[in-house]
Scaffold this motif. Structure first.
Motif, PDB file in Angstrom:
ATOM      1  N   ASP A   5      37.923  47.202  33.446  1.00 35.89           N
ATOM      2  CA  ASP A   5      39.092  48.112  33.342  1.00 35.89           C
ATOM      3  C   ASP A   5      40.304  47.543  33.674  1.00 35.89           C
ATOM      4  O   ASP A   5      41.174  47.874  32.933  1.00 35.89           O
ATOM      5  CB  ASP A   5      38.691  49.491  33.775  1.00 35.89           C
ATOM      6  N   GLN A   6      40.265  46.829  34.871  1.00 36.81           N
ATOM      7  CA  GLN A   6      41.634  46.243  35.322  1.00 36.81           C
ATOM      8  C   GLN A   6      42.226  45.108  34.571  1.00 36.81           C
ATOM      9  O   GLN A   6      43.312  44.885  34.344  1.00 36.81           O
ATOM     10  CB  GLN A   6      41.101  45.963  36.815  1.00 36.81           C
ATOM     11  N   GLN A   7      40.941  44.355  34.124  1.00 39.80           N
ATOM     12  CA  GLN A   7      41.593  43.345  33.065  1.00 39.80           C
ATOM     13  C   GLN A   7      41.801  43.823  31.883  1.00 39.80           C
ATOM     14  O   GLN A   7      42.875  43.432  31.322  1.00 39.80           O
ATOM     15  CB  GLN A   7      40.375  42.580  32.854  1.00 39.80           C
ATOM     16  N   VAL A   8      41.412  44.853  31.221  1.00 43.85           N
ATOM     17  CA  VAL A   8      41.940  45.234  30.005  1.00 43.85           C
ATOM     18  C   VAL A   8      43.186  45.959  30.229  1.00 43.85           C
ATOM     19  O   VAL A   8      44.143  45.856  29.359  1.00 43.85           O
ATOM     20  CB  VAL A   8      40.798  46.540  29.525  1.00 43.85           C
ATOM     21  N   ALA A   9      43.536  46.783  31.209  1.00 45.55           N
ATOM     22  CA  ALA A   9      44.790  47.372  31.556  1.00 45.55           C
ATOM     23  C   ALA A   9      45.891  46.111  31.718  1.00 45.55           C
ATOM     24  O   ALA A   9      46.763  46.375  31.324  1.00 45.55           O
ATOM     25  CB  ALA A   9      44.719  48.113  32.921  1.00 45.55           C
ATOM     26  N   SER A  10      45.319  45.048  32.530  1.00 37.18           N
ATOM     27  CA  SER A  10      46.218  43.990  32.677  1.00 37.18           C
ATOM     28  C   SER A  10      46.650  43.210  31.298  1.00 37.18           C
ATOM     29  O   SER A  10      47.879  43.140  31.053  1.00 37.18           O
ATOM     30  CB  SER A  10      45.725  42.950  33.716  1.00 37.18           C
TER      31      SER A  10
END
Length: 117
Positions: A5-10
């Motif tokens: 999820d953090q990668q997608v948000a980034s």
């Protein structure tokens, strides 16, 4: 928030930043830079084979010219930005094709506020 999820948000933040940068560096009226303007395309239709204007605008050349005469007689005229023949062509082309405004803008090389008047 897990790692994925953090990668997608980034990635979404990066895409948003690039889109904002592009939007801020490109003046809105300079995105339509085709050598063939809307008026040029309409003139090409009027000078080309008779079936071409019918295919593109849904009316025979003679009907198109009569419609221009009727509109002129009713007081319609060229606007500051768009000649009357192109205004009629925009209306007819949109009616025949059902294209979304953004594609109409590209075809006629005008921004959204001109096409939707």
């Amino acid at each position: 928030m897990d790692g994925q999820d953090q990668q997608v948000a980034s990635i979404l933040r990066a895409i948003r930043a690039v889109a904002q940068r592009l939007a801020s560096t490109q003046p809105p009226h300079e995105i339509y830079t085709s050598i063939l303007t809307g008026s040029g395309w309409v003139q090409e239709l009027l000078m080309d084979r008779p079936d071409r204007i019918r295919c593109a605008l849904g009316v025979h050349k003679e009907v198109f010219l009569v419609l221009i005469e009727i509109l002129s007689g009713a007081g319609y005229q060229d606007s500051e930005d768009v000649p009357l023949v192109e205004q009629l062509a925009i209306f007819l082309y949109g009616s025949v094709t059902g294209l979304p405004t953004r594609l109409m803008c590209e075809r006629f090389q005008h921004p959204n506020d001109i096409i939707t008047k």
